[in-house]
Motif scaffolding. Sequence first.
Motif, short mmCIF file in Angstrom:
data_model
loop_
_atom_site.label_atom_id
_atom_site.label_comp_id
_atom_site.label_asym_id
_atom_site.label_seq_id
_atom_site.Cartn_x
_atom_site.Cartn_y
_atom_site.Cartn_z
N TRP A 1 -5.84 5.19 0.62
CA TRP A 1 -4.48 5.07 1.16
C TRP A 1 -3.53 4.92 -0.04
O TRP A 1 -3.87 4.27 -1.03
CB TRP A 1 -4.34 3.86 2.07
CG TRP A 1 -5.04 3.99 3.38
CD1 TRP A 1 -4.49 4.30 4.59
CD2 TRP A 1 -6.44 3.78 3.63
NE1 TRP A 1 -5.44 4.33 5.58
CE2 TRP A 1 -6.66 4.02 5.02
CE3 TRP A 1 -7.54 3.45 2.84
CZ2 TRP A 1 -7.91 3.91 5.62
CZ3 TRP A 1 -8.79 3.35 3.42
CH2 TRP A 1 -8.96 3.57 4.80
N CYS A 2 -2.36 5.50 0.07
CA CYS A 2 -1.38 5.38 -1.01
C CYS A 2 0.00 5.17 -0.41
O CYS A 2 0.45 5.98 0.42
CB CYS A 2 -1.39 6.63 -1.88
SG CYS A 2 -0.24 6.58 -3.27
N CYS A 3 0.67 4.10 -0.78
CA CYS A 3 2.01 3.80 -0.29
C CYS A 3 3.01 4.12 -1.39
O CYS A 3 2.89 3.64 -2.52
CB CYS A 3 2.11 2.32 0.09
SG CYS A 3 3.73 1.84 0.72
N ASP A 4 4.01 4.97 -1.06
CA ASP A 4 4.98 5.38 -2.07
C ASP A 4 6.24 4.52 -1.97
O ASP A 4 6.32 3.57 -1.20
CB ASP A 4 5.31 6.87 -1.96
CG ASP A 4 5.89 7.25 -0.60
OD1 ASP A 4 6.48 6.37 0.08
OD2 ASP A 4 5.78 8.44 -0.22
N ALA A 5 7.25 4.89 -2.76
CA ALA A 5 8.48 4.09 -2.83
C ALA A 5 9.25 4.09 -1.52
O ALA A 5 10.07 3.19 -1.29
CB ALA A 5 9.36 4.61 -3.96
N ASP A 6 9.03 5.08 -0.65
CA ASP A 6 9.72 5.14 0.64
C ASP A 6 8.92 4.46 1.75
O ASP A 6 9.26 4.62 2.94
CB ASP A 6 9.97 6.60 1.03
CG ASP A 6 10.90 7.29 0.04
OD1 ASP A 6 11.83 6.63 -0.43
OD2 ASP A 6 10.66 8.48 -0.26
N SER B 1 11.60 0.44 -9.95
CA SER B 1 11.56 -0.07 -8.58
C SER B 1 10.55 0.71 -7.74
O SER B 1 9.92 0.15 -6.83
CB SER B 1 12.95 0.04 -7.94
OG SER B 1 13.40 1.39 -7.93
N ALA B 2 10.38 2.01 -8.03
CA ALA B 2 9.38 2.81 -7.31
C ALA B 2 7.98 2.28 -7.58
O ALA B 2 7.15 2.19 -6.66
CB ALA B 2 9.49 4.28 -7.71
N ALA B 3 7.69 1.92 -8.83
CA ALA B 3 6.38 1.37 -9.17
C ALA B 3 6.15 0.02 -8.48
O ALA B 3 5.04 -0.29 -8.07
CB ALA B 3 6.23 1.23 -10.68
N ARG B 4 7.22 -0.78 -8.34
CA ARG B 4 7.07 -2.08 -7.67
C ARG B 4 6.67 -1.91 -6.21
O ARG B 4 6.00 -2.76 -5.65
CB ARG B 4 8.36 -2.88 -7.79
CG ARG B 4 8.62 -3.44 -9.17
CD ARG B 4 9.72 -4.48 -9.17
NE ARG B 4 11.03 -3.90 -8.90
CZ ARG B 4 11.84 -3.40 -9.83
NH1 ARG B 4 11.44 -3.39 -11.10
NH2 ARG B 4 13.02 -2.91 -9.53
N ALA B 5 7.08 -0.82 -5.59
CA ALA B 5 6.77 -0.61 -4.18
C ALA B 5 5.44 0.11 -3.97
O ALA B 5 4.88 0.07 -2.88
CB ALA B 5 7.88 0.21 -3.52
#
Length: 446
Positions: A372-377, A357-361
């Motif tokens: 830019w990098c968007c993490d699981a949170d 699920s973290a990879a999906r986000a």
Amino acid sequence: MSTLPRLHHEHNASVTLSLTDFTASGSAAQVAEFLTRVCEALSELPLDRMEREAGVLAAEGAGVTDPTSAELLSFRYGTVGAGLASWDGPGPDRIPAEAVRDVAARYFHADNAVLVLTGPPPAGLRLPLPRGPRPDRGRTQPVLKAGPAWFQADVPGPGLAFHGDLDDPALVLAHAVLQERLRQRARHQEGLSYEVGGARVHTGAGQVEYTLCLDAREGREQRVAELLWQEALRMASAGVTEEELAEELAGFREAWLDPRSMSSELGEAAACLLLGLDYQDAPTRLDALAKVTPEQAGQAFTTALATALLAVPCHAEVELRRLNGTSLTQEICSTTRVFPPDVRVFKPSLFQRTVSSAARAARLGVGRSGLWCCDADDDVHHVPFDEVVGVEVRGTGRIVFGSRGCFIPVVPELWAKIEPAVATIDAAVPEALRYETSGLLPSRDD
């Protein structure tokens, strides 16, 4: 040090954030020979040993300060001066010989050295160092994050830093009182911690960073972080007592007036001379501490708390308040939560997105001006290309480091089809800032 023969008397060398020491104890002849040989080696470094010494340094794995203090300094100051404390850089095996020669020419010369002796100068002592200009250390280091705020970092336990004057006796005592309160609370009352470490780091022009760092029992890092902040707030609101000041003063008196402290006292005088500070002997410092009132100590700490930075281990979630009851700000490297419209977006592989699920986000954005990098949170990390201080070449990938402490891994293990992203990075960042990943240090892209 590798040029010295086998020695049977005590000797050592060490590097801290601001000083390098070469020390020896023994007879006058032994000390004289040690100092002469060290100076000769500094004047003509044995650069043929670089590869072997790099391996020794990697095996030692030591830093210039404890990891929590290092993260606090880096968060405060970025990748400059004391802020470099937490950065590995390219690793000892990737540092070119020219850089080593340059450092030696700038710092390891007679005009930037102080000789400390606990006895009369040995007969025939020679210190064959070249001459050179002493570095300018009179400027205050610019602050990147002023505080008060908290942040998460890869640290073994929580830590607190606050900014102040180097010779403020009220703040020196308040710092010592808070350290003892934390020791009593976290170790003796709740059994959550073993060690509470305190330090003062000179940051130029009579300014200093005060730090307090605690280790924590596994799984109780959140509680220890909360205790640290609670005790800081309690001191700022209720102050300190006369008894606490007297106890800390007695401790300083015992340490500073002990005859065995002579070598460390001489070292303090030497450091002041090198750093451009006014040295005060132990009786003078004790006299200043003895004049501090509880009101002065409490006020000094309340003022300093406005600059506080609290480091919290990554897996610990905390909710902290300021003295006025408002939420304490959590600092992250970017204030935006969305990508700009003109970036190219990269995702983890389809397999990773299927099982995680973290990879999906997660999302990586690459644009003309930066990454830019968007993490699981849903936190968005941002490194502008004009703030890049280093790019680690990791095979076909890149690790991009920014001057504000953030780094973004652009590696095939995390993102699919990254070739265009890597090409953009290489085109935007000067080649001089790129270096091959160390062959001696463990992987650091997670």
